[in-house]
Design a protein around this motif. Sequence first.
Motif, PDB file in Angstrom:
ATOM      1  N   ASP A 132      34.217  18.500  74.032  1.00  0.00           N
ATOM      2  CA  ASP A 132      33.266  19.580  73.767  1.00  0.00           C
ATOM      3  C   ASP A 132      33.765  20.799  74.545  1.00  0.00           C
ATOM      4  N   GLU A 169      37.409  14.660  64.064  1.00  0.00           N
ATOM      5  CA  GLU A 169      37.571  13.231  64.369  1.00  0.00           C
ATOM      6  C   GLU A 169      38.646  12.611  63.480  1.00  0.00           C
ATOM      7  N   ASP A 214      34.623  12.553  74.103  1.00  0.00           N
ATOM      8  CA  ASP A 214      34.175  11.458  73.237  1.00  0.00           C
ATOM      9  C   ASP A 214      35.390  10.672  72.759  1.00  0.00           C
ATOM     10  N   PRO A 215      35.449   9.367  73.080  1.00  0.00           N
ATOM     11  CA  PRO A 215      36.563   8.547  72.581  1.00  0.00           C
ATOM     12  C   PRO A 215      36.493   8.414  71.065  1.00  0.00           C
ATOM     13  N   ILE A 216      37.646   8.411  70.434  1.00  0.00           N
ATOM     14  CA  ILE A 216      37.758   8.256  68.983  1.00  0.00           C
ATOM     15  C   ILE A 216      38.561   6.991  68.713  1.00  0.00           C
ATOM     16  N   ARG A 269      32.632  17.485  77.877  1.00  0.00           N
ATOM     17  CA  ARG A 269      32.339  16.081  77.573  1.00  0.00           C
ATOM     18  C   ARG A 269      33.424  15.535  76.646  1.00  0.00           C
ATOM     19  N   HIS A 314      39.073  19.043  69.570  1.00  0.00           N
ATOM     20  CA  HIS A 314      37.839  19.589  70.132  1.00  0.00           C
ATOM     21  C   HIS A 314      36.890  20.025  69.035  1.00  0.00           C
ATOM     22  N   TYR A 315      35.616  19.947  69.366  1.00  0.00           N
ATOM     23  CA  TYR A 315      34.584  20.411  68.448  1.00  0.00           C
ATOM     24  C   TYR A 315      34.708  21.922  68.294  1.00  0.00           C
ATOM     25  N   PHE A 369      40.694  11.383  71.640  1.00  0.00           N
ATOM     26  CA  PHE A 369      39.427  11.911  72.142  1.00  0.00           C
ATOM     27  C   PHE A 369      39.104  13.226  71.452  1.00  0.00           C
TER      28      PHE A 369
END
Length: 177
Positions: free
Chosen positions: A166, A138, A173-175, A171, A90-91, A163
């Motif tokens: 956020d 990431e 985000d795929p990595i 949200r 997570h961010y 992933f």
Amino acid sequence: MLEFNKRFVEEKQYEPFVSDKFPDKKIVILTCMDTRLTELLPQALGLKNGDAKIIKNAGAVLSHPFGSAMRSILVALYALGAEEVVVVGHYDCGMAAIEPTVVIEEMERRGIDPQTLKTLKSSGMDLEQWLHGFDSVEENVVHSVNLINNHPLLPPGTNVHGFVIDPATGRLDPIEA
């Protein structure tokens, strides 16, 4: 907590959570222990109690191929019915900003004898390295996904996804690993 728990059990508030030990969606998730994800992550993924095995640690870090997190993933895959692995970082993760020297200073401030720290160091234990997190969430997810994908005991054909979520909005985000 115990008083609340007593009422919880007496009033059978557990009934909506009844499930068995096998994940209905056949996935095992490695994620961070961040408190913001406790309810957000399952909601953002559309999971209910019983859908997934969720393994949490500081930073969703897979630090050793034969450590407890990887053992848990393999147990979920071989003994508990999981078929896919999902790594969710997570961010704004605290492990990206952790300062090992500050943590070690806090250990001393809270009563760990400096001699204990010296003994660990002289025994080959690098506490600063052990406590170090990561520079990029990431890159950490990619590292964990790659470690799982290349593990010699991973069942052939197992899908492993990465992933970053956020923690404010959910949200995902795929990595790409």
